[in-house]
Motif scaffolding. Sequence first.
Motif, PDB file in Angstrom:
ATOM      1  N   GLY A 169       0.788  -1.228   0.000  1.00 60.05           N
ATOM      2  CA  GLY A 169       0.000   0.000   0.000  1.00 60.05           C
ATOM      3  C   GLY A 169       0.817   1.274   0.000  1.00 60.05           C
ATOM      4  N   GLN A 170       2.126   1.175   0.251  1.00 60.77           N
ATOM      5  CA  GLN A 170       2.969   2.372   0.237  1.00 60.77           C
ATOM      6  C   GLN A 170       3.247   2.800  -1.212  1.00 60.77           C
ATOM      7  OE1 GLN A 170       6.502   2.286   2.904  1.00 60.77           O
ATOM      8  NE2 GLN A 170       5.854   0.193   3.386  1.00 60.77           N
ATOM      9  N   ARG A 171       3.623   4.051  -1.368  1.00 60.39           N
ATOM     10  CA  ARG A 171       4.021   4.530  -2.681  1.00 60.39           C
ATOM     11  C   ARG A 171       5.455   4.095  -2.973  1.00 60.39           C
ATOM     12  NH1 ARG A 171       1.462  10.579  -3.581  1.00 60.39           N
ATOM     13  NH2 ARG A 171      -0.707  10.007  -3.148  1.00 60.39           N
ATOM     14  N   SER A 172       5.735   3.946  -4.254  1.00 59.71           N
ATOM     15  CA  SER A 172       7.068   3.458  -4.640  1.00 59.71           C
ATOM     16  C   SER A 172       8.103   4.570  -4.754  1.00 59.71           C
ATOM     17  CB  SER A 172       6.976   2.729  -5.984  1.00 59.71           C
ATOM     18  OG  SER A 172       6.598   3.614  -7.020  1.00 59.71           O
ATOM     19  N   SER A 173       7.679   5.832  -4.561  1.00 58.90           N
ATOM     20  CA  SER A 173       8.570   6.983  -4.764  1.00 58.90           C
ATOM     21  C   SER A 173       9.914   6.879  -4.040  1.00 58.90           C
ATOM     22  CB  SER A 173       7.860   8.278  -4.339  1.00 58.90           C
ATOM     23  OG  SER A 173       6.721   8.487  -5.160  1.00 58.90           O
ATOM     24  N   PRO A 174       9.957   6.468  -2.760  1.00 59.91           N
ATOM     25  CA  PRO A 174      11.262   6.398  -2.080  1.00 59.91           C
ATOM     26  C   PRO A 174      12.215   5.378  -2.706  1.00 59.91           C
ATOM     27  CG  PRO A 174       9.451   6.371  -0.502  1.00 59.91           C
ATOM     28  CD  PRO A 174       8.849   6.166  -1.847  1.00 59.91           C
ATOM     29  N   LYS A 231      -1.134   4.468 -11.176  1.00 57.45           N
ATOM     30  CA  LYS A 231      -0.487   5.780 -11.307  1.00 57.45           C
ATOM     31  C   LYS A 231      -0.139   6.395  -9.962  1.00 57.45           C
ATOM     32  CE  LYS A 231      -2.566   7.301 -15.676  1.00 57.45           C
ATOM     33  NZ  LYS A 231      -3.454   8.323 -16.283  1.00 57.45           N
ATOM     34  N   THR A 232      -1.077   6.340  -9.043  1.00 54.61           N
ATOM     35  CA  THR A 232      -0.878   6.997  -7.750  1.00 54.61           C
ATOM     36  C   THR A 232       0.312   6.415  -7.013  1.00 54.61           C
ATOM     37  OG1 THR A 232      -3.268   7.334  -7.610  1.00 54.61           O
ATOM     38  CG2 THR A 232      -1.997   7.647  -5.585  1.00 54.61           C
ATOM     39  N   CYS A 233       0.433   5.114  -7.049  1.00 52.37           N
ATOM     40  CA  CYS A 233       1.510   4.429  -6.335  1.00 52.37           C
ATOM     41  C   CYS A 233       2.862   4.671  -6.993  1.00 52.37           C
ATOM     42  CB  CYS A 233       1.210   2.933  -6.275  1.00 52.37           C
ATOM     43  SG  CYS A 233       2.495   1.954  -5.463  1.00 52.37           S
ATOM     44  N   PHE A 235       3.853   7.181  -9.300  1.00 55.06           N
ATOM     45  CA  PHE A 235       3.921   8.458 -10.010  1.00 55.06           C
ATOM     46  C   PHE A 235       5.362   8.832 -10.377  1.00 55.06           C
ATOM     47  CE2 PHE A 235       4.317  13.095 -10.153  1.00 55.06           C
ATOM     48  CZ  PHE A 235       3.375  13.390 -11.128  1.00 55.06           C
ATOM     49  N   ARG A 236       6.269   8.807  -9.417  1.00 53.78           N
ATOM     50  CA  ARG A 236       7.663   9.194  -9.675  1.00 53.78           C
ATOM     51  C   ARG A 236       8.352   8.183 -10.591  1.00 53.78           C
ATOM     52  NH1 ARG A 236      12.722   9.513  -5.481  1.00 53.78           N
ATOM     53  NH2 ARG A 236      14.169  10.616  -6.874  1.00 53.78           N
ATOM     54  N   LEU A 237       8.104   6.920 -10.346  1.00 54.13           N
ATOM     55  CA  LEU A 237       8.719   5.867 -11.156  1.00 54.13           C
ATOM     56  C   LEU A 237       8.274   5.972 -12.616  1.00 54.13           C
ATOM     57  CD1 LEU A 237      10.441   3.319 -11.375  1.00 54.13           C
ATOM     58  CD2 LEU A 237       8.476   1.973 -10.589  1.00 54.13           C
ATOM     59  N   LEU A 238       6.997   6.267 -12.830  1.00 55.36           N
ATOM     60  CA  LEU A 238       6.475   6.427 -14.189  1.00 55.36           C
ATOM     61  C   LEU A 238       7.132   7.608 -14.899  1.00 55.36           C
ATOM     62  CD1 LEU A 238       2.677   5.748 -13.544  1.00 55.36           C
ATOM     63  CD2 LEU A 238       4.199   4.362 -14.962  1.00 55.36           C
ATOM     64  N   HIS A 239       7.337   8.682 -14.166  1.00 57.41           N
ATOM     65  CA  HIS A 239       7.998   9.862 -14.734  1.00 57.41           C
ATOM     66  C   HIS A 239       9.421   9.519 -15.177  1.00 57.41           C
ATOM     67  CE1 HIS A 239       9.069  14.042 -15.384  1.00 57.41           C
ATOM     68  NE2 HIS A 239      10.109  13.895 -14.568  1.00 57.41           N
ATOM     69  N   MET A 240      10.113   8.750 -14.361  1.00 63.34           N
ATOM     70  CA  MET A 240      11.485   8.357 -14.676  1.00 63.34           C
ATOM     71  C   MET A 240      11.520   7.381 -15.856  1.00 63.34           C
ATOM     72  SD  MET A 240      12.908   7.933 -10.764  1.00 63.34           S
ATOM     73  CE  MET A 240      14.609   7.552 -11.203  1.00 63.34           C
ATOM     74  N   LEU A 241      10.566   6.481 -15.926  1.00 66.67           N
ATOM     75  CA  LEU A 241      10.494   5.531 -17.043  1.00 66.67           C
ATOM     76  C   LEU A 241      10.250   6.261 -18.364  1.00 66.67           C
ATOM     77  CD1 LEU A 241       8.362   2.652 -15.463  1.00 66.67           C
ATOM     78  CD2 LEU A 241      10.682   2.417 -16.368  1.00 66.67           C
ATOM     79  N   HIS A 242       9.352   7.250 -18.316  1.00 64.81           N
ATOM     80  CA  HIS A 242       9.041   8.029 -19.518  1.00 64.81           C
ATOM     81  C   HIS A 242      10.283   8.781 -20.010  1.00 64.81           C
ATOM     82  CE1 HIS A 242       6.647  10.262 -22.382  1.00 64.81           C
ATOM     83  NE2 HIS A 242       7.145  11.396 -21.915  1.00 64.81           N
ATOM     84  N   LYS A 243      11.034   9.368 -19.085  1.00 60.09           N
ATOM     85  CA  LYS A 243      12.245  10.097 -19.451  1.00 60.09           C
ATOM     86  C   LYS A 243      13.301   9.153 -20.027  1.00 60.09           C
ATOM     87  CE  LYS A 243      13.972  13.452 -17.095  1.00 60.09           C
ATOM     88  NZ  LYS A 243      14.571  14.262 -16.004  1.00 60.09           N
ATOM     89  N   LYS A 244      13.408   7.962 -19.445  1.00 61.35           N
ATOM     90  CA  LYS A 244      14.371   6.968 -19.932  1.00 61.35           C
ATOM     91  C   LYS A 244      14.048   6.555 -21.367  1.00 61.35           C
ATOM     92  CE  LYS A 244      17.204   6.001 -16.435  1.00 61.35           C
ATOM     93  NZ  LYS A 244      18.696   6.072 -16.564  1.00 61.35           N
TER      94      LYS A 244
END
Length: 275
Positions: A169-174, A231-233, A235-244
């Motif tokens: 249930g935690q976000r993956s951002s860290p 997406k909510t979980c 969010f940061r990882l998706l942004h990094m994947l898109h940039k990659k």
Amino acid sequence: KDCLPTMGPYDGLLLRFVDDFLLITRNQSLAKEFYTIMSRGIPEYNCFINAKKTVLNFEIDQDGYVHPLEHVQWIPWCGLLFNTRTLDVQTDFSRYIGKDISNSMTIVCHSKPFQSLKQKTIQAVKLKCHSLLLDSDVLGQKTVLTNIYQSFLLTAIKFSANVRALLRGQRSSPFAKFFIGIISNCIFAFHTAATRKCRWEGSSESTFTISKQVCFWLGWHAFYIILKKRKTCHFRLLHMLHKKQQAVSIPKKVKAALEEVTCTSISRDLFKILY
């Protein structure tokens, strides 16, 4: 040998895996004879086929004439799909449809869970590295690209299920940077394994001709598409994947081919898996 039709070296190929038969031939008479014998059964060997599981790309009319079935393009056999026109090979994912992927895998539960996640992700993608699915000398380029992309999609689905169980249930951002590292290692391991598996004995050259850049583009895209479901979980990882993915340099013609194989309709069975 006593019951089945005699085949010469150029008549075709008859395969058997346990109790599953596959006949590949351009000889209509041979195909008709084989089907007639198998549908009738061979009692002395207690050999009978299940008509409901039998797939043909032709039909036999009342007068015994063979008629091709144009709509039958793919025939499933032992977890694979064979194209009846080109003999291209793909993985059959239909067995996963509507099922939770967690029921077909061991969820990460380890004293070092993040290290275990990395190992499991790389193992998952390596399982799909087979020359039958990746050899550019045997398969068309579109099929090879599709097989690569689908391998990454299935790996991403398993990765998502493992991460969900790990974070609870935690976000993956860290952990986004660490997860990007795992995905990068996974794609690199796939390309290395594929190159090795498609190198014939005694040859220094590999028949896996897809570049590392193309593999990374397909890999980043596959993980982005799968993880976007949460997406909510992520969010940061998706942004990094898109940039990659955006950072991978791909020629226009090649990119057009990649966009074609990443079309949702081509891999629709994978998008019906629960995770």
